[in-house]
Scaffold this active site. Structure first.
Site, PDB file in Angstrom:
ATOM      1  N   CYS A 137       0.305   3.792   2.532  1.00 17.61           N
ATOM      2  CA  CYS A 137       0.718   3.112   4.240  1.00 17.61           C
ATOM      3  C   CYS A 137       2.081   3.307   4.217  1.00 17.61           C
ATOM      4  O   CYS A 137       2.561   3.540   5.311  1.00 17.61           O
ATOM      5  CB  CYS A 137       0.628   1.524   4.301  1.00 17.61           C
ATOM      6  SG  CYS A 137      -1.399   1.057   4.020  1.00 17.61           S
ATOM      7  N   CYS A 172       0.856  -1.308  -0.079  1.00 21.76           N
ATOM      8  CA  CYS A 172      -0.126   0.020   0.169  1.00 21.76           C
ATOM      9  C   CYS A 172       0.803   1.250   0.045  1.00 21.76           C
ATOM     10  O   CYS A 172       1.472   1.715   0.884  1.00 21.76           O
ATOM     11  CB  CYS A 172      -1.074  -0.291   1.471  1.00 21.76           C
ATOM     12  SG  CYS A 172      -1.631   1.392   1.647  1.00 21.76           S
TER      13      CYS A 172
END
Length: 146
Positions: free
Chosen positions: A74, A71
């Site tokens: 992230c 991600c």
């Protein structure tokens, strides 16, 4: 004479529950069982086997970052979350859950998008925020909800 308030702190290394006087939390306490530091300046990695114990047994507010290695947002949030750990320990316990490895936890907590931050106090979820936050916004959100 009044008794000093005590906080229960779960060791990030062995998950033993430690009783630490509140006025000693900032004194870099070690675990009574494994002798490792209770606060490392890094987020604690939680798994299926450790998450419920940490939530149920910690008196400190727990901020959990649900994330995954693939991600992009992230990855942007990771360094900020680590910096907040250094700034907010020992008043707050910061932790991460890799939803790629711990898919059951993602499902259990209804994580629909990542990164998602969840704050637990007294064993209960008290706040949730999805998406990347800037450092000042992240710190303000944690402090307002912990």
């Amino acid at each position: 004479m009044s008794e000093q308030p005590i906080s229960h702190v779960v060791c990030p290394h062995c998950t033993a529950v430690n009783r630490i006087p509140d006025n000693r939390l900032a004194d870099q306490p070690n675990c009574g069982k494994c002798k490792q530091p209770l606060f490392t300046g890094e987020p604690q990695n939680l798994t299926q086997s450790t998450m419920s114990k940490v939530i149920a047994n910690s008196d400190l507010p727990l901020v959990v970052d649900f994330w995954a290695p693939w991600c992009g947002p992230c990855q942007m949030m990771g360094p900020m979350f680590s910096q907040m750990t250094k700034e907010l320990e020992p008043q707050v316990r910061m932790a991460k859950v890799n939803t790629e490895q711990e898919q059951q936890l993602g499902a259990q907590f209804g994580i629909r998008s990542i990164p998602t931050l969840v704050i637990f106090k007294g064993g209960k979820e008290v706040a949730r925020q999805s998406g990347v936050m800037q450092p000042a916004q992240l710190k303000a959100w944690i402090q307002a909800n912990s």
